[in-house]
Design a protein around this motif. Structure first.
Motif, short mmCIF file in Angstrom:
data_model
loop_
_atom_site.label_atom_id
_atom_site.label_comp_id
_atom_site.label_asym_id
_atom_site.label_seq_id
_atom_site.Cartn_x
_atom_site.Cartn_y
_atom_site.Cartn_z
N LEU A 180 0.86 -1.18 0.00
CA LEU A 180 0.00 0.00 0.00
C LEU A 180 0.90 1.23 0.00
N ASP A 181 0.66 2.10 -0.94
CA ASP A 181 1.43 3.35 -1.01
C ASP A 181 0.51 4.52 -0.73
N ILE A 182 0.87 5.31 0.26
CA ILE A 182 0.03 6.44 0.64
C ILE A 182 0.79 7.73 0.33
N HIS A 183 0.12 8.61 -0.43
CA HIS A 183 0.78 9.85 -0.81
C HIS A 183 0.27 10.99 0.06
N LEU A 184 1.21 11.62 0.76
CA LEU A 184 0.86 12.75 1.62
C LEU A 184 1.25 14.04 0.91
N ASP A 185 0.54 15.11 1.26
CA ASP A 185 0.87 16.39 0.62
C ASP A 185 0.37 17.54 1.50
N PHE A 186 0.61 18.74 1.06
CA PHE A 186 0.10 19.92 1.76
C PHE A 186 -0.41 20.90 0.71
N PRO A 187 -1.43 21.68 1.05
CA PRO A 187 -1.97 22.61 0.06
C PRO A 187 -0.95 23.70 -0.27
N LYS A 188 -1.10 24.15 -1.50
CA LYS A 188 -0.24 25.24 -1.96
C LYS A 188 -0.37 26.44 -1.01
N THR A 241 10.40 8.96 1.07
CA THR A 241 9.58 7.77 1.31
C THR A 241 9.95 7.16 2.66
N TRP A 242 8.93 6.70 3.38
CA TRP A 242 9.15 6.03 4.66
C TRP A 242 8.36 4.74 4.70
N ARG A 243 8.97 3.72 5.23
CA ARG A 243 8.19 2.50 5.48
C ARG A 243 7.36 2.72 6.73
N HIS A 244 6.08 2.36 6.67
CA HIS A 244 5.18 2.50 7.80
C HIS A 244 4.73 1.11 8.26
N LEU A 245 3.94 1.06 9.32
CA LEU A 245 3.40 -0.22 9.79
C LEU A 245 2.66 -0.91 8.66
N ASN A 246 2.76 -2.22 8.63
CA ASN A 246 2.05 -2.96 7.60
C ASN A 246 0.54 -2.66 7.60
N PHE A 247 -0.03 -2.68 6.40
CA PHE A 247 -1.49 -2.63 6.26
C PHE A 247 -1.93 -4.09 6.17
N PHE A 248 -2.47 -4.67 7.26
CA PHE A 248 -2.65 -6.12 7.36
C PHE A 248 -1.35 -6.81 6.95
N GLN A 249 -1.40 -7.74 5.99
CA GLN A 249 -0.16 -8.44 5.63
C GLN A 249 0.65 -7.71 4.54
N HIS A 250 0.24 -6.50 4.21
CA HIS A 250 0.88 -5.80 3.10
C HIS A 250 1.79 -4.69 3.62
N GLU A 251 2.95 -4.56 3.00
CA GLU A 251 3.84 -3.48 3.40
C GLU A 251 3.22 -2.14 3.02
N ALA A 252 3.44 -1.17 3.88
CA ALA A 252 2.86 0.15 3.62
C ALA A 252 3.96 1.21 3.60
N ALA A 265 6.01 11.64 0.50
CA ALA A 265 5.65 13.06 0.60
C ALA A 265 6.75 13.92 0.02
N ARG A 266 6.35 15.06 -0.50
CA ARG A 266 7.37 16.06 -0.85
C ARG A 266 7.57 16.88 0.42
N VAL A 267 8.81 16.84 0.90
CA VAL A 267 9.09 17.52 2.17
C VAL A 267 9.71 18.88 1.87
N GLY A 291 16.12 11.96 8.79
CA GLY A 291 17.15 11.03 8.34
C GLY A 291 16.74 9.57 8.37
N SER A 292 15.54 9.26 8.87
CA SER A 292 15.13 7.86 8.93
C SER A 292 14.25 7.51 7.74
N GLY A 293 14.39 6.30 7.24
CA GLY A 293 13.53 5.82 6.17
C GLY A 293 12.30 5.09 6.71
N PHE A 294 12.10 5.16 8.03
CA PHE A 294 10.94 4.50 8.66
C PHE A 294 10.10 5.55 9.38
#
Ligand SMILES: [Zn+2]
Length: 404
Positions: free
Chosen positions: A31-39, A62-73, A77-79, A100-103
């Motif tokens: 599962l890939d979740i795209h975060l953003d902020f308004p202009k 990109t950061w690895r987050h907790l799994n979405f059920f059995q799927h990696e999440a 975001a553009r930081v 500095g963390s990828g998680f």
């Protein structure tokens, strides 16, 4: 509810951050979740905290987050980097991950919980991450939490060495007996190791002068180091080490005697264990042997009596008891026992001190067995640095300040 709203709530995102979209791939199991902020969103400067800084530019991360059920999440975001009038161009801190963390922080929390109860390599397999990345997370939190640790109330300390890696490397564990917790894992097992402890104590708000009691084995290096670097500390010699010295004398007597008395072969543990821990067969063997007028049996009696020393009601009674025991042991004509008694005599004050201080290294032995078990499970650590981090993780009672 739309899925972006659901994800936004589940992630606990606060403005200006929003979930812009997501992709779920059954085939890729992710599962890939795209975060953003308004202009036009404004951010705080990560250095000085000044609010309302405009975005200067952005970088995709990109950061690895907790799994979405059995799927990696994964979070994407553009930081932004902000332009702060005081600090210049700075990358903002995102609320879901540390710099500095990828998680994500929650992923790191999970990894830390898992690493505190199973080998890092096993955690790496379960999370499908390379273990070097997980070690990096572990080192980060341990170092940060240890830098904050307050040792200002430390007064009673036990220390002992333990084998670090296969071979000849040693580290010494310094334990706050009132924690109880590991204060420091220092390289080496010599007098300078105690100096390292004294310096580390000062770095954490403690004072070497405030240490009133230490519990150690009879290592000359630790005795010397204590005198030099913990000037107000009374030494208590660990009772298990004292008993061990007498135990070893019994075994030396037995080994010398078994050349003439083959019946003594393979009886080592019968003489070393307390009777309460012997099996029926071992007890039978013991009573058969004690009737044979053996030197080993005499040494054994001397050892049993030495153990009664620790059951004396007061320090005065104990001292009188020890004097009698010493006379008996030194007149036993059993050379190893005479040597053991002399060793005890040389450390008389620290052995008697136990009746005042009541401290022993039992806690340390417990921590040490945890460490050795962790080491065995991990088939040894690749570095002493990794071993130290694990000790702090499982026995340091550190505050990692991870999100719950
Ligand atoms: Zn600033």
């Amino acid at each position: 509810m739309r899925e972006t709203e659901l994800l936004q709530m589940a992630l606990g995102l606060l403005p200006p951050w929003i979930v812009a979209g997501s992709e779920f791939s059954i085939a890729a199991k992710r599962l890939d979740i795209h975060l953003d902020f308004p202009k036009g969103s404004r951010f705080s400067c990560p250095d000085c905290g000044a609010a309302d800084c405009p975005a200067y530019d952005t970088e995709m991360m990109t950061w690895r987050h907790l799994n979405f059920f059995q799927h990696e999440a994964y979070l994407h975001a553009r930081v932004p980097r902000v332009s702060c009038s005081a600090c210049g161009i700075k990358r903002v801190t995102v609320p879901w991950a540390r710099d500095g963390s990828g998680f994500s922080l929650l992923f790191e929390t999970l990894a830390m919980m898992m690493m505190s109860s199973m080998p890092v390599a096993a955690v790496a397999r379960l999370l499908e991450e390379h273990d070097t990345k997980l070690w990096r997370v572990l080192h980060h939190y341990v170092e940060e939490a240890r830098a904050r640790a307050d040792h200002s109330s430390v007064t009673r300390v036990a220390f002992d060495e333990t084998a670090a890696r296969r071979g000849h490397d040693y580290v010494s564990l310094f334990v706050d007996l009132d924690g109880p917790k590991v204060l420091l894992v220092a390289d080496g097992k010599d007098a300078a190791t105690v100096e390292k402890f004294s310096a580390d104590l000062a770095e954490h708000g403690g004072l070497a002068e405030n240490v009133t009691d230490v519990c150690i084995d009879m290592s000359p290096a630790f005795i010397k180091g204590t005198a030099a670097h913990l000037p107000n500390a009374n030494i208590t010699f660990d009772k298990f080490h004292a008993v061990k010295i007498v135990n070893e004398a019994v075994d030396l007597v037995r080994r010398a005697e078994q050349k003439d008395r083959p019946k003594l072969k393979k009886t080592r543990y019968i003489w070393l264990k307390n009777q309460a821990n012997l099996s029926g067969a071992q007890l039978g063997a013991l009573s058969g042997l004690t009737g044979l007028n053996l030197k080993t049996a005499r040494a054994y009696q001397i050892r049993l009596t030495f153990q009664d020393f620790y059951a004396q009601p007061s320090q005065e009674a104990a001292e009188a008891f020890l004097k009698k025991w010493y006379f008996w042991a030194t007149h036993s004509r059993l050379e190893p026992m005479i040597e053991a008694a002399k060793t005890i005599k040389r450390h008389w004050d620290g052995i008697l001190r136990w009746f005042d201080s009541n401290i022993a290294n039992g806690i340390l032995e417990g921590i040490n067995s945890l460490v050795q078990a962790a080491k065995a499970k991990a088939r040894g650590y690749r570095s002493t640095r990794n071993l130290k981090a694990i000790v702090y993780l499982i026995a340091g009672k550190l505050d990692f300040r991870l999100p719950a």
